[in-house]
Design a protein around this motif. Structure first.
Motif, short mmCIF file in Angstrom:
data_model
loop_
_atom_site.label_atom_id
_atom_site.label_comp_id
_atom_site.label_asym_id
_atom_site.label_seq_id
_atom_site.Cartn_x
_atom_site.Cartn_y
_atom_site.Cartn_z
N LYS A 99 0.82 -1.34 -0.03
CA LYS A 99 0.10 0.06 0.20
C LYS A 99 0.89 1.28 0.01
CE LYS A 99 -0.29 -0.32 4.96
NZ LYS A 99 -1.33 -0.49 6.25
N TYR A 100 0.33 2.20 -0.38
CA TYR A 100 0.85 3.71 -0.34
C TYR A 100 0.19 4.75 -0.06
CZ TYR A 100 -0.99 5.68 -4.52
OH TYR A 100 -1.84 6.12 -5.68
N SER A 101 0.57 5.93 0.37
CA SER A 101 -0.03 7.04 0.83
C SER A 101 0.87 8.14 0.46
CB SER A 101 -0.62 7.13 2.02
OG SER A 101 0.64 7.17 3.03
N ALA A 102 0.20 9.29 0.00
CA ALA A 102 1.15 10.59 -0.23
C ALA A 102 0.36 11.51 0.68
CB ALA A 102 1.05 10.90 -1.53
N SER A 103 0.84 12.32 1.72
CA SER A 103 0.23 13.40 2.43
C SER A 103 1.13 14.64 2.25
CB SER A 103 0.45 12.69 3.79
OG SER A 103 1.44 12.58 4.37
N ILE A 104 0.18 15.58 2.63
CA ILE A 104 0.69 17.17 2.46
C ILE A 104 -0.01 17.53 3.56
CG2 ILE A 104 0.45 19.25 1.30
CD1 ILE A 104 -0.38 17.54 -1.50
N PRO A 105 0.91 18.36 4.59
CA PRO A 105 0.48 18.78 5.67
C PRO A 105 -0.53 19.91 5.65
CG PRO A 105 2.89 18.60 5.86
CD PRO A 105 2.48 18.28 4.51
N ALA A 106 -1.55 19.92 6.17
CA ALA A 106 -2.61 20.77 6.01
C ALA A 106 -3.32 20.82 4.59
CB ALA A 106 -2.34 22.41 6.45
N GLY A 107 -2.90 19.67 4.00
CA GLY A 107 -3.35 19.45 2.71
C GLY A 107 -4.94 19.28 2.49
N PRO A 108 -5.55 19.53 1.25
CA PRO A 108 -6.92 19.58 1.11
C PRO A 108 -7.61 18.24 0.85
CG PRO A 108 -6.15 20.59 -0.93
CD PRO A 108 -4.97 20.05 -0.11
N GLY A 109 -6.83 17.02 0.87
CA GLY A 109 -7.25 15.83 0.28
C GLY A 109 -6.25 14.71 0.66
N THR A 110 -6.70 13.57 0.10
CA THR A 110 -5.80 12.52 0.34
C THR A 110 -5.48 11.60 -1.00
OG1 THR A 110 -7.64 11.08 0.46
CG2 THR A 110 -6.90 11.87 2.56
N LEU A 111 -4.42 11.10 -1.03
CA LEU A 111 -3.89 10.16 -2.26
C LEU A 111 -3.36 9.02 -1.46
CD1 LEU A 111 -3.58 9.87 -5.10
CD2 LEU A 111 -1.25 10.80 -5.02
N ARG A 112 -3.95 7.72 -2.01
CA ARG A 112 -3.51 6.66 -1.50
C ARG A 112 -3.98 5.32 -2.11
NH1 ARG A 112 -7.56 7.37 3.14
NH2 ARG A 112 -9.63 6.91 2.19
N GLY A 113 -3.21 4.21 -2.11
CA GLY A 113 -3.72 3.22 -3.11
C GLY A 113 -3.13 1.97 -2.47
N THR A 114 -3.31 0.89 -3.20
CA THR A 114 -2.86 -0.29 -2.89
C THR A 114 -1.64 -0.73 -4.25
OG1 THR A 114 -4.49 -1.45 -4.16
CG2 THR A 114 -4.60 -1.22 -1.74
N MET A 115 -0.68 -1.64 -4.15
CA MET A 115 0.18 -2.00 -4.87
C MET A 115 0.17 -3.60 -5.26
SD MET A 115 3.08 0.55 -4.10
CE MET A 115 3.36 -0.06 -2.19
N ARG A 116 0.13 -4.16 -6.34
CA ARG A 116 0.46 -5.55 -6.37
C ARG A 116 1.46 -5.93 -7.35
NH1 ARG A 116 -3.58 -7.65 -9.57
NH2 ARG A 116 -3.00 -9.46 -9.31
N LEU A 117 2.36 -6.70 -6.92
CA LEU A 117 3.61 -7.30 -7.70
C LEU A 117 3.46 -8.74 -8.30
CD1 LEU A 117 6.29 -6.70 -9.24
CD2 LEU A 117 7.43 -7.18 -6.90
N PHE A 118 3.37 -8.99 -9.50
CA PHE A 118 2.81 -10.25 -9.86
C PHE A 118 3.61 -10.68 -10.94
CE2 PHE A 118 -0.46 -7.51 -11.30
CZ PHE A 118 -0.56 -7.67 -12.67
N PRO A 119 3.88 -11.96 -11.40
CA PRO A 119 4.59 -12.47 -12.46
C PRO A 119 3.66 -12.44 -13.63
CG PRO A 119 4.04 -14.27 -11.22
CD PRO A 119 3.62 -13.18 -10.54
N THR A 120 4.02 -12.16 -15.03
CA THR A 120 3.29 -12.50 -16.20
C THR A 120 3.92 -13.40 -17.03
OG1 THR A 120 4.43 -10.84 -17.26
CG2 THR A 120 2.52 -10.10 -15.84
N GLU A 121 3.52 -13.97 -18.24
CA GLU A 121 4.19 -14.58 -19.06
C GLU A 121 5.47 -14.03 -19.45
OE1 GLU A 121 1.63 -16.14 -22.00
OE2 GLU A 121 -0.21 -16.66 -20.81
N THR A 122 5.51 -12.99 -19.76
CA THR A 122 6.72 -12.33 -20.36
C THR A 122 7.61 -11.52 -19.03
OG1 THR A 122 5.63 -10.21 -20.53
CG2 THR A 122 5.46 -11.91 -22.45
N GLY A 123 7.27 -11.54 -17.93
CA GLY A 123 7.93 -10.92 -16.76
C GLY A 123 7.25 -10.67 -15.45
N CYS A 124 7.18 -9.40 -15.07
CA CYS A 124 6.16 -8.92 -14.35
C CYS A 124 5.64 -7.78 -14.41
CB CYS A 124 7.16 -9.23 -12.87
SG CYS A 124 8.38 -7.74 -12.78
N THR A 125 4.45 -7.44 -13.33
CA THR A 125 3.87 -5.96 -13.49
C THR A 125 3.78 -5.64 -11.97
OG1 THR A 125 2.77 -6.87 -15.46
CG2 THR A 125 1.60 -5.11 -14.04
N LEU A 126 3.87 -4.26 -12.01
CA LEU A 126 3.54 -3.88 -10.51
C LEU A 126 2.35 -2.80 -11.01
CD1 LEU A 126 4.16 -3.05 -7.87
CD2 LEU A 126 5.75 -1.27 -8.65
#
Length: 173
Positions: A99-126
């Motif tokens: 998971k990730y988040s980005a915060s700004i002191p006294a900021g007017p909102g939020t930005l966050r999310g999840t991450m998945r790193l997984f194999p593919t047939e040709t390599g991998c994807t994040l």
């Protein structure tokens, strides 16, 4: 209402193990921050803890107010100080989640999310699944969209750097 966006960084011919090792490497993070300084003057690694239990990274980024889009300058009266935290779980060959988040002191909102790193047939994807929320009536939706557009630009630049780092340190040829 929050806005959501998915972004996938693909790493052909590289395994999840190789990418996870890169994400654990302090040299990679410091080099990546140096590269990001080409776009704005202040990017720094505040903390990196990597071990058997996973990876925790904290990044600081100062974006001068005069570099912000006009609509953002109406909300931000000073330079924008962004603290970004990422946490990746322990290495697993089939999937690593985080998971990730980005915060700004006294900021007017939020930005966050999840991450998945997984194999593919040709390599991998994040894959990033992100959510932006701004708590200001009227301009909130426009700022949320702006945040997500800029996030995609940032993730794309980071993925390009990471691809080059992988090629330089884990050549496929």
């Amino acid at each position: 209402m929050a806005r959501r966006l998915d972004y996938s960084a693909r790493y052909p011919l590289h395994t999840t193990k190789e990418l996870y090792a890169v994400l654990s490497d302090p040299d990679y993070w410091h080099a990546r921050m140096a590269e990001m300084r080409k776009y704005s003057p202040s990017h720094d690694v505040a903390r990196l803890d990597a071990g058997d239990g996973g990876i925790d990274i904290e990044l600081n980024h100062v974006l001068p107010r005069d570099m912000l889009p006009e609509i953002a300058q109406t909300v931000m009266r000073k330079d924008m100080v962004i603290t970004r935290k990422e946490n990746y779980g322990a290495y697993e060959p089939e999937e690593i989640t985080g998971k990730y988040s980005a915060s700004i002191p006294a900021g007017p909102g939020t930005l966050r999310g999840t991450m998945r790193l997984f194999p593919t047939e040709t390599g991998c994807t994040l894959r990033y699944s992100s959510e932006a929320k701004v708590f200001i009536p009227m301009v909130g939706p426009r700022l949320e969209q702006l945040m997500l557009v800029n996030l995609v630009d940032l993730l794309r630049a980071e993925a390009e750097f990471t691809t080059q780092w992988l090629e330089d340190h884990h050549p496929t040829r």
